[in-house]
Write an enzyme that holds these catalytic residues in place. Structure first.
Site, PDB file in Angstrom:
ATOM      1  N   SER A 195       0.857  -1.190   0.000  1.00  0.00           N
ATOM      2  CA  SER A 195       0.000   0.000   0.000  1.00  0.00           C
ATOM      3  C   SER A 195       0.888   1.233   0.000  1.00  0.00           C
ATOM      4  O   SER A 195       2.047   1.163   0.426  1.00  0.00           O
ATOM      5  CB  SER A 195      -0.853   0.007   1.264  1.00  0.00           C
ATOM      6  N   TYR A 208      -2.626  -0.436  10.404  1.00  0.00           N
ATOM      7  CA  TYR A 208      -2.524  -0.786   8.978  1.00  0.00           C
ATOM      8  C   TYR A 208      -1.160  -0.386   8.423  1.00  0.00           C
ATOM      9  O   TYR A 208      -0.443  -1.203   7.833  1.00  0.00           O
ATOM     10  CB  TYR A 208      -3.656  -0.079   8.235  1.00  0.00           C
TER      11      TYR A 208
HETATM   12  N1  NAD Z   1      -8.704  -0.655  -1.432  1.00  0.00           N
HETATM   13  C1  NAD Z   1      -7.678   0.217  -1.375  1.00  0.00           C
HETATM   14  O1  NAD Z   1      -7.860   1.426  -1.533  1.00  0.00           O
HETATM   15  C2  NAD Z   1      -6.267  -0.284  -1.141  1.00  0.00           C
HETATM   16  C3  NAD Z   1      -5.198   0.616  -1.298  1.00  0.00           C
HETATM   17  C4  NAD Z   1      -3.895   0.155  -1.141  1.00  0.00           C
HETATM   18  C5  NAD Z   1      -3.657  -1.174  -0.838  1.00  0.00           C
HETATM   19  N2  NAD Z   1      -4.710  -2.024  -0.678  1.00  0.00           N
HETATM   20  C6  NAD Z   1      -4.398  -3.429  -0.360  1.00  0.00           C
HETATM   21  O2  NAD Z   1      -4.960  -4.259  -1.359  1.00  0.00           O
HETATM   22  C7  NAD Z   1      -5.312  -5.512  -0.797  1.00  0.00           C
HETATM   23  C8  NAD Z   1      -6.760  -5.808  -1.124  1.00  0.00           C
HETATM   24  O3  NAD Z   1      -7.563  -4.784  -0.572  1.00  0.00           O
HETATM   25  P1  NAD Z   1      -9.080  -4.542  -0.998  1.00  0.00           P
HETATM   26  O4  NAD Z   1      -9.394  -3.131  -0.700  1.00  0.00           O
HETATM   27  O5  NAD Z   1      -9.309  -5.071  -2.340  1.00  0.00           O
HETATM   28  O6  NAD Z   1      -9.820  -5.407   0.107  1.00  0.00           O
HETATM   29  P2  NAD Z   1     -11.310  -5.965   0.173  1.00  0.00           P
HETATM   30  O7  NAD Z   1     -11.717  -5.832   1.600  1.00  0.00           O
HETATM   31  O8  NAD Z   1     -12.190  -5.393  -0.885  1.00  0.00           O
HETATM   32  O9  NAD Z   1     -11.082  -7.520  -0.177  1.00  0.00           O
HETATM   33  C9  NAD Z   1     -10.258  -8.306   0.629  1.00  0.00           C
HETATM   34  C10 NAD Z   1     -10.514  -9.766   0.333  1.00  0.00           C
HETATM   35  O10 NAD Z   1      -9.659 -10.507   1.204  1.00  0.00           O
HETATM   36  C11 NAD Z   1     -10.405 -11.547   1.792  1.00  0.00           C
HETATM   37  N3  NAD Z   1      -9.832 -11.875   3.098  1.00  0.00           N
HETATM   38  C12 NAD Z   1      -9.891 -11.145   4.236  1.00  0.00           C
HETATM   39  N4  NAD Z   1      -9.284 -11.799   5.229  1.00  0.00           N
HETATM   40  C13 NAD Z   1      -8.824 -12.962   4.715  1.00  0.00           C
HETATM   41  C14 NAD Z   1      -8.125 -14.075   5.256  1.00  0.00           C
HETATM   42  N5  NAD Z   1      -7.788 -14.119   6.556  1.00  0.00           N
HETATM   43  N6  NAD Z   1      -7.814 -15.090   4.445  1.00  0.00           N
HETATM   44  C15 NAD Z   1      -8.176 -15.068   3.137  1.00  0.00           C
HETATM   45  N7  NAD Z   1      -8.853 -14.064   2.572  1.00  0.00           N
HETATM   46  C16 NAD Z   1      -9.170 -13.023   3.362  1.00  0.00           C
HETATM   47  C17 NAD Z   1     -11.822 -11.021   1.912  1.00  0.00           C
HETATM   48  O11 NAD Z   1     -12.781 -12.074   2.006  1.00  0.00           O
HETATM   49  C18 NAD Z   1     -11.948 -10.207   0.616  1.00  0.00           C
HETATM   50  O12 NAD Z   1     -12.426 -11.000  -0.437  1.00  0.00           O
HETATM   51  C19 NAD Z   1      -5.030  -5.416   0.703  1.00  0.00           C
HETATM   52  O13 NAD Z   1      -3.793  -5.989   1.002  1.00  0.00           O
HETATM   53  C20 NAD Z   1      -5.005  -3.914   0.942  1.00  0.00           C
HETATM   54  O14 NAD Z   1      -4.215  -3.571   2.041  1.00  0.00           O
HETATM   55  C21 NAD Z   1      -6.006  -1.624  -0.827  1.00  0.00           C
END
Ligand code: NAD
Length: 320
Positions: A195, A208
């Site tokens: 991130s 986080y």
């Molecule tokens: N959304 C953003 O703006 C953003 C920005 C930067 C980085 N990220 C990173 O991208 C990645 C995905 O984020 P997102 O926003 O798409 O998340 P999200 O919450 O939309 O999706 C996360 C997915 O991970 C699954 N999950 C959660 N805990 C789990 C576990 N213990 N085992 C297996 N699966 C599990 C959930 O069921 C879900 O399908 C993360 O690592 C997040 O830190 C997101």
């Protein structure tokens, strides 16, 4: 997918009951094209399917039932990869896999549980014959100030964003090491979806940000340890995905949460909150799964880089 190599024994992997991979040299080819691996069973042989930049690569993407992971899986599949949709939410993961096609399947996994991680890797190796790209995407975000944050919430974030990256790399790298032993020309890739909060502090969001900064330290250290096996380990560091459920869910999304909490002074609507965030990005938009997948494909195609944390932030974070 098992590919027979003509003229020499084809090395393939099986997993012991203790979870250790064992390289097996496949025996005779049967009449119907099936091969038998002792202690594992019969496998049918077929030519690799698809085409594209990730043609014939076997990839696991964790947390790919929704959000960034789902979009990354769709892009990787479209670029020819065999794609494992690995998520805690099996029903949604299966929907994604079914929507993709024959080169995808779903696995239920809790990335913070060692047995579950070992089973995900084992199932992938047994069904597809190996593992080339592991995308460590599953992650959670729980914001809160020092006053508000409870230890159990802090532990929860750390367990999934930080500890689970160790567990997944531990098991994924064993398969990749075995593949390297069988073929010294082989490259494996582990890519963490980190991130921008892994590169710059985040106010009242330290659980986080700390877990993601830690992820950069793991990435660099894993990269040093795994370089003798030609396994590259890199992190990609996206900016915010405003169209994804984390931000846009009408009930639980961060936009509505920030509006209700008054986090953006003067904001009266979700659109005001959104505009305030977008205005911080020089390229004036959020990050998309396609942007992130381009960075992942760079990591895979680039044979001369490892241990990097690559921003994908529209210019919001610039490396020093
Ligand atoms: N959304 C953003 O703006 C953003 C920005 C930067 C980085 N990220 C990173 O991208 C990645 C995905 O984020 P997102 O926003 O798409 O998340 P999200 O919450 O939309 O999706 C996360 C997915 O991970 C699954 N999950 C959660 N805990 C789990 C576990 N213990 N085992 C297996 N699966 C599990 C959930 O069921 C879900 O399908 C993360 O690592 C997040 O830190 C997101």
């Amino acid at each position: 997918m098992i590919e027979l190599v003509k003229g020499k024994a084809a090395a393939k992997i099986r997993i012991s009951t203790e979870g250790h991979p064992i390289v097996t040299y496949l025996g005779e080819e049967k009449k119907d094209g099936a091969v038998y691996v002792e202690g594992v069973g019969s496998f049918s042989c077929s030519a690799p399917q698809g085409s594209g930049r990730l043609y014939n690569k076997i990839a696991i993407i964790t947390g790919s039932a929704q959000g960034f992971g789902k979009g990354i899986a769709e892009e990787m599949y479209a670029n020819g990869a065999y794609t494992v949709i690995a998520d805690l939410n099996y029903d949604m993961a299966k929907e994604v896999a079914d929507s993709l096609g024959d080169r995808a399947f779903a696995v239920k996994v809790d990335v913070s549980n060692e047995e579950s991680v070992a089973a995900m890797i084992e199932e992938t190796a047994l069904r597809l014959g190996g593992l080339d790209i592991f995308v460590n995407n599953a992650g959670v975000a729980k914001a809160g100030s020092l006053t508000e944050m409870e230890l159990n919430t802090f532990d929860f974030v750390t367990r999934i964003n930080y500890n689970a990256y160790f567990l997944c790399t531990k098991y994924a790298s064993e398969i990749m090491k075995a593949q390297f032993e069988a073929d010294n020309e082989y490259y494996g890739d582990i890519v963490q979806v980190n991130s921008k909060s892994g590169l710059a502090g985040s106010n009242k969001n330290f659980a986080y940000a700390g877990s993601k900064f830690g992820g950069v330290g793991l990435t660099q250290s894993f990269a040093l340890e795994l370089v003798p096996y030609r396994i590259k380990v890199n992190a990609v560091c996206p900016g915010n995905y405003y169209e994804g459920p984390l931000w846009s869910d009408p009930e639980k999304g961060l936009f509505i949460q920030y509006l209700n909490a008054g986090k953006v002074p003067g904001a009266k609507t979700v659109e005001d909150v959104r505009e305030s965030y977008v205005s911080k990005v020089p390229m004036r938009r959020g990050c998309s799964p396609k942007d992130v997948t381009r960075a992942i494909m760079y990591c895979v195609e680039q044979e001369y880089e490892t241990g990097q944390a690559i921003p994908v932030t529209g210019g919001q974070i610039m490396l020093k």
